[in-house]
Design a protein around this motif. Structure first.
Motif, PDB file in Angstrom:
ATOM      1  N   TRP A 153      -0.279 -27.643 -50.625  1.00  0.00           N
ATOM      2  CA  TRP A 153      -1.163 -26.349 -49.968  1.00  0.00           C
ATOM      3  C   TRP A 153      -2.059 -26.784 -49.040  1.00  0.00           C
ATOM      4  O   TRP A 153      -1.979 -25.943 -47.762  1.00  0.00           O
ATOM      5  N   TRP A 154      -2.621 -27.705 -48.896  1.00  0.00           N
ATOM      6  CA  TRP A 154      -3.744 -28.315 -47.872  1.00  0.00           C
ATOM      7  C   TRP A 154      -3.068 -28.470 -46.517  1.00  0.00           C
ATOM      8  O   TRP A 154      -3.198 -27.954 -45.425  1.00  0.00           O
ATOM      9  N   LEU A 155      -1.771 -29.257 -46.539  1.00  0.00           N
ATOM     10  CA  LEU A 155      -1.005 -29.827 -45.568  1.00  0.00           C
ATOM     11  C   LEU A 155      -0.492 -28.302 -45.002  1.00  0.00           C
ATOM     12  O   LEU A 155      -0.291 -28.229 -43.863  1.00  0.00           O
ATOM     13  N   TYR A 156       0.038 -27.443 -45.786  1.00  0.00           N
ATOM     14  CA  TYR A 156       0.654 -26.031 -45.210  1.00  0.00           C
ATOM     15  C   TYR A 156      -0.385 -25.623 -44.558  1.00  0.00           C
ATOM     16  O   TYR A 156      -0.062 -24.845 -43.297  1.00  0.00           O
ATOM     17  N   VAL A 157      -1.682 -25.135 -44.944  1.00  0.00           N
ATOM     18  CA  VAL A 157      -2.674 -24.513 -44.387  1.00  0.00           C
ATOM     19  C   VAL A 157      -2.739 -25.271 -42.953  1.00  0.00           C
ATOM     20  O   VAL A 157      -2.974 -24.685 -42.034  1.00  0.00           O
ATOM     21  N   ARG A 158      -3.163 -26.637 -43.044  1.00  0.00           N
ATOM     22  CA  ARG A 158      -3.252 -27.463 -41.560  1.00  0.00           C
ATOM     23  C   ARG A 158      -2.428 -27.190 -40.672  1.00  0.00           C
ATOM     24  O   ARG A 158      -2.501 -26.840 -39.440  1.00  0.00           O
ATOM     25  N   ILE A 159      -1.048 -27.259 -41.006  1.00  0.00           N
ATOM     26  CA  ILE A 159      -0.059 -27.118 -40.255  1.00  0.00           C
ATOM     27  C   ILE A 159       0.087 -25.693 -39.416  1.00  0.00           C
ATOM     28  O   ILE A 159       0.218 -25.605 -38.245  1.00  0.00           O
ATOM     29  N   ARG A 160      -0.135 -24.614 -40.341  1.00  0.00           N
ATOM     30  CA  ARG A 160      -0.228 -23.195 -39.906  1.00  0.00           C
ATOM     31  C   ARG A 160      -1.441 -23.171 -38.677  1.00  0.00           C
ATOM     32  O   ARG A 160      -1.420 -22.479 -37.973  1.00  0.00           O
ATOM     33  N   ARG A 161      -2.494 -23.895 -39.177  1.00  0.00           N
ATOM     34  CA  ARG A 161      -3.545 -23.652 -37.871  1.00  0.00           C
ATOM     35  C   ARG A 161      -3.161 -24.324 -36.833  1.00  0.00           C
ATOM     36  O   ARG A 161      -3.631 -23.820 -35.664  1.00  0.00           O
ATOM     37  N   TRP A 162      -2.515 -25.489 -36.965  1.00  0.00           N
ATOM     38  CA  TRP A 162      -2.359 -26.304 -35.542  1.00  0.00           C
ATOM     39  C   TRP A 162      -1.140 -25.308 -34.955  1.00  0.00           C
ATOM     40  O   TRP A 162      -1.400 -25.362 -33.573  1.00  0.00           O
ATOM     41  N   MET A 163      -0.223 -24.801 -35.710  1.00  0.00           N
ATOM     42  CA  MET A 163       0.704 -23.856 -34.910  1.00  0.00           C
ATOM     43  C   MET A 163       0.286 -22.941 -34.171  1.00  0.00           C
ATOM     44  O   MET A 163       0.413 -22.421 -32.839  1.00  0.00           O
ATOM     45  N   ASP A 164      -1.150 -22.060 -34.722  1.00  0.00           N
ATOM     46  CA  ASP A 164      -1.289 -20.833 -34.328  1.00  0.00           C
ATOM     47  C   ASP A 164      -2.214 -21.637 -32.981  1.00  0.00           C
ATOM     48  O   ASP A 164      -2.407 -20.823 -32.125  1.00  0.00           O
ATOM     49  N   ARG A 165      -2.919 -22.595 -33.144  1.00  0.00           N
ATOM     50  CA  ARG A 165      -3.876 -23.067 -32.223  1.00  0.00           C
ATOM     51  C   ARG A 165      -2.801 -23.355 -30.793  1.00  0.00           C
ATOM     52  O   ARG A 165      -2.943 -23.259 -29.796  1.00  0.00           O
ATOM     53  N   ASP A 166      -1.641 -24.228 -31.112  1.00  0.00           N
ATOM     54  CA  ASP A 166      -0.755 -24.695 -30.123  1.00  0.00           C
ATOM     55  C   ASP A 166      -0.242 -23.358 -29.471  1.00  0.00           C
ATOM     56  O   ASP A 166       0.129 -23.140 -28.159  1.00  0.00           O
ATOM     57  N   LEU A 167       0.013 -22.196 -30.153  1.00  0.00           N
ATOM     58  CA  LEU A 167       0.591 -20.976 -29.660  1.00  0.00           C
ATOM     59  C   LEU A 167      -0.501 -20.420 -28.604  1.00  0.00           C
ATOM     60  O   LEU A 167      -0.158 -19.956 -27.312  1.00  0.00           O
ATOM     61  N   ALA A 168      -1.655 -20.298 -29.071  1.00  0.00           N
ATOM     62  CA  ALA A 168      -2.856 -20.086 -28.238  1.00  0.00           C
ATOM     63  C   ALA A 168      -2.797 -20.787 -27.055  1.00  0.00           C
ATOM     64  O   ALA A 168      -3.112 -20.347 -25.713  1.00  0.00           O
ATOM     65  N   LEU A 169      -2.847 -21.993 -27.200  1.00  0.00           N
ATOM     66  CA  LEU A 169      -3.051 -22.942 -26.025  1.00  0.00           C
ATOM     67  C   LEU A 169      -1.915 -22.987 -24.883  1.00  0.00           C
ATOM     68  O   LEU A 169      -1.938 -22.923 -23.820  1.00  0.00           O
ATOM     69  N   SER A 170      -0.820 -22.671 -25.446  1.00  0.00           N
ATOM     70  CA  SER A 170       0.668 -22.630 -24.726  1.00  0.00           C
ATOM     71  C   SER A 170       0.477 -21.416 -23.800  1.00  0.00           C
ATOM     72  O   SER A 170       1.072 -21.371 -22.777  1.00  0.00           O
ATOM     73  N   MET A 171      -0.087 -20.407 -24.226  1.00  0.00           N
ATOM     74  CA  MET A 171      -0.211 -19.079 -23.527  1.00  0.00           C
ATOM     75  C   MET A 171      -1.297 -19.233 -22.205  1.00  0.00           C
ATOM     76  O   MET A 171      -1.384 -18.499 -21.346  1.00  0.00           O
ATOM     77  N   ALA A 172      -2.210 -20.226 -22.269  1.00  0.00           N
ATOM     78  CA  ALA A 172      -3.294 -20.565 -21.392  1.00  0.00           C
ATOM     79  C   ALA A 172      -2.851 -21.450 -20.050  1.00  0.00           C
ATOM     80  O   ALA A 172      -3.456 -21.353 -19.078  1.00  0.00           O
ATOM     81  N   GLY A 173      -1.759 -22.132 -20.305  1.00  0.00           N
ATOM     82  CA  GLY A 173      -1.251 -23.042 -19.244  1.00  0.00           C
ATOM     83  C   GLY A 173      -2.234 -24.149 -19.102  1.00  0.00           C
ATOM     84  O   GLY A 173      -2.728 -24.716 -20.282  1.00  0.00           O
ATOM     85  N   THR A 174      -2.440 -24.432 -17.716  1.00  0.00           N
ATOM     86  CA  THR A 174      -3.462 -25.552 -17.383  1.00  0.00           C
ATOM     87  C   THR A 174      -5.026 -25.199 -17.046  1.00  0.00           C
ATOM     88  O   THR A 174      -5.843 -26.057 -17.012  1.00  0.00           O
ATOM     89  N   ASP A 175      -5.015 -23.803 -17.045  1.00  0.00           N
ATOM     90  CA  ASP A 175      -6.490 -23.262 -16.937  1.00  0.00           C
ATOM     91  C   ASP A 175      -7.395 -23.895 -18.093  1.00  0.00           C
ATOM     92  O   ASP A 175      -7.283 -23.198 -19.074  1.00  0.00           O
ATOM     93  N   ALA A 176      -8.444 -24.517 -17.584  1.00  0.00           N
ATOM     94  CA  ALA A 176      -9.299 -24.513 -18.823  1.00  0.00           C
ATOM     95  C   ALA A 176     -10.398 -23.757 -19.438  1.00  0.00           C
ATOM     96  O   ALA A 176     -10.463 -23.354 -20.497  1.00  0.00           O
ATOM     97  N   GLY A 177     -10.566 -22.797 -18.517  1.00  0.00           N
ATOM     98  CA  GLY A 177     -11.326 -21.643 -18.734  1.00  0.00           C
ATOM     99  C   GLY A 177     -10.324 -20.587 -19.676  1.00  0.00           C
ATOM    100  O   GLY A 177     -11.072 -19.950 -20.550  1.00  0.00           O
TER     101      GLY A 177
END
Length: 78
Positions: free
Chosen positions: A18-42
């Motif tokens: 369960w803990w591993l499943y929750v962590r992977i979902r968080r990582w996937m959500d974070r990667d999704l958000a960061l992928s939409m940001a491109g290279t702009d740090a702001g």
């Protein structure tokens, strides 16, 4: 005593999965958000803030990508 060991081991294994499943979902959500940001740090910081807002607003996982895309389109660099 054998049953006790089996129960404890099973519960520990279930908790770990369960803990591993929750962590992977968080990582996937974070990667999704960061992928939409491109290279702009702001924009990266803005998208992570939007992700936190989505969690606070309890946006459903199926709607998260669309919601983040809308927020990414609304971003303006100052």
């Amino acid at each position: 005593m054998d049953y006790f060991i089996v129960v404890i081991t099973t519960l520990a294994g279930l908790y770990f999965h369960w803990w591993l499943y929750v962590r992977i979902r968080r990582w996937m959500d974070r990667d999704l958000a960061l992928s939409m940001a491109g290279t702009d740090a702001g924009k990266k910081a803005y998208m992570l803030e939007c992700l936190d807002n989505a969690k606070a607003q309890k946006i459903k996982r199926a709607e998260l990508a669309t919601w983040l895309e809308r927020e990414a389109a609304a971003y303006r660099a100052d």
